[in-house]
Design an enzyme around this catalytic site. Structure first.
Site, PDB file in Angstrom:
ATOM      1  CB  SER A 221      -0.967  -0.032   1.190  1.00 53.95           C
ATOM      2  OG  SER A 221      -1.916   1.008   1.118  1.00 53.95           O
TER       3      SER A 221
ATOM      4  CG  HIS B 127      -5.672  -0.362  -1.537  1.00 55.12           C
ATOM      5  ND1 HIS B 127      -4.797   0.293  -2.369  1.00 55.12           N
ATOM      6  CD2 HIS B 127      -5.108  -0.347  -0.300  1.00 55.12           C
ATOM      7  CE1 HIS B 127      -3.737   0.674  -1.669  1.00 55.12           C
ATOM      8  NE2 HIS B 127      -3.902   0.299  -0.407  1.00 55.12           N
TER       9      HIS B 127
END
Length: 312
Positions: free
Chosen positions: A86, A190
């Protein structure tokens, strides 16, 4: 071969930056970054409580700063590859020379603010599923309207969606899942909930002048290695609304012949996944400066098989 990895949001804990600021030059470096991005990183890394550093706009710059700072304390790192989970991908981009430290901190500050704004539109969150069959879990999540936002490998998937959807998941777990654990994040990262942040980040990326990676860069979009700096940045922009495929990153590590994995501060999460998914690979998490000597030994052993054999 050594792979250097950087953790994502949720790895931060109150006060974790404190011992690192005691290293020579570290406090001055962090102060300069703080001035550049308009955020007191030293305060948040040493005195702020768990709720304060859970704020996306704070957590993300703090994690990237800690990762860069801890890696710098090691000196030269002969890594064969870098990757990040991430927001850790921005840290990895700095390791690979795609972005300099200032550009990385400036970009992550804008990323954190944009994702915090997107998260404020709808109350959302993320929860980790421990155990279970990935295919069964993904199908179950989709039935509940949730997104498999992180497919981490080693039997772990992270679901993201509205708080109501996550509450339903807690009551109706997929078959085989042992536990559903809420994560210390402030939004459904996400996923499509982050679409507004993509536009903001794309605009911010126009000011960057990325270099091509000097170290093999493994992208968490699909586990592919990326040789173009422009493509790295393009993927950094898109990944805020796309799932993280850390499972595929670990498959790539295996294909590359990685023998050791070093996770920068605040390490632990990715090391834990590697221990389960990549048996036989040596791992080490940088938690405090007390881990630096062991990390240097790992780096030396990974780059010199003879030294590794002698130490066995």
């Amino acid at each position: 071969m050594l792979v250097l990895v950087a953790p994502g949001q949720g790895a931060q804990t109150p006060g974790f930056l404190t011992p690192w600021l005691e290293l020579p030059g570290a406090a001055d470096r962090v102060a300069a970054w703080s001035d550049t991005i308009g955020l007191d990183l030293a305060h948040y890394g040493t005195k702020a409580d768990a709720d304060e550093i859970r704020d996306t706009a704070v957590a993300q710059p703090l994690l990237v700063a800690a990762g860069i700072l801890s890696a710098a304390a090691l000196g030269d790192i002969n890594a064969g590859a870098v990757a990040g989970h991430s927001v850790g991908e921005i840290t990895a981009a700095a390791f690979a020379g795609v972005l300099d430290d200032t550009a990385a901190l400036t970009l992550v500050r804008k990323r954190g603010l944009a994702m915090a704004d997107a998260a404020a539109i709808t109350e959302t969150g993320m929860s980790a599923l421990l155990g279970g069959d990935p295919e069964v879990s993904v199908a179950h999540l989709e039935k509940l309207g949730l997104t498999p936002a992180n497919v981490n490998g080693a039997g772990q998937i992270v679901a993201a969606g509205t708080l109501e959807q996550l509450a339903a998941l807690n009551e109706d777990k997929p078959e085989g899942v042992r536990k559903v654990v809420p994560l210390k994040v402030a939004g459904a990262f996400h996923t499509h909930h982050m679409a507004p942040a993509v536009d903001t980040l794309a605009e911010a990326a126009k000011a960057l002048t990325p270099a091509d990676p000097k170290i093999r860069y493994v992208s968490n979009k699909d586990g592919r290695t990326v040789a173009s700096g422009a493509e790295v940045v393009e993927r950094l922009v898109g990944q805020v609304a796309n799932p993280v495929r850390w499972d595929r990153c670990m498959e790539t590590f295996q294909e590359l012949g990685v023998t050791a994995l070093l996770e920068v501060c605040p390490g632990g999460t990715l090391t834990g996944l590697a221990k389960r998914a990549l048996p036989g690979i040596k791992t080490l998490a940088l938690k405090t400066p007390d881990d630096l000597d062991a990390a240097r030994e790992l780096i030396t052993a990974a780059s010199d098989p003879a030294a590794d054999a002698a130490g066995a």
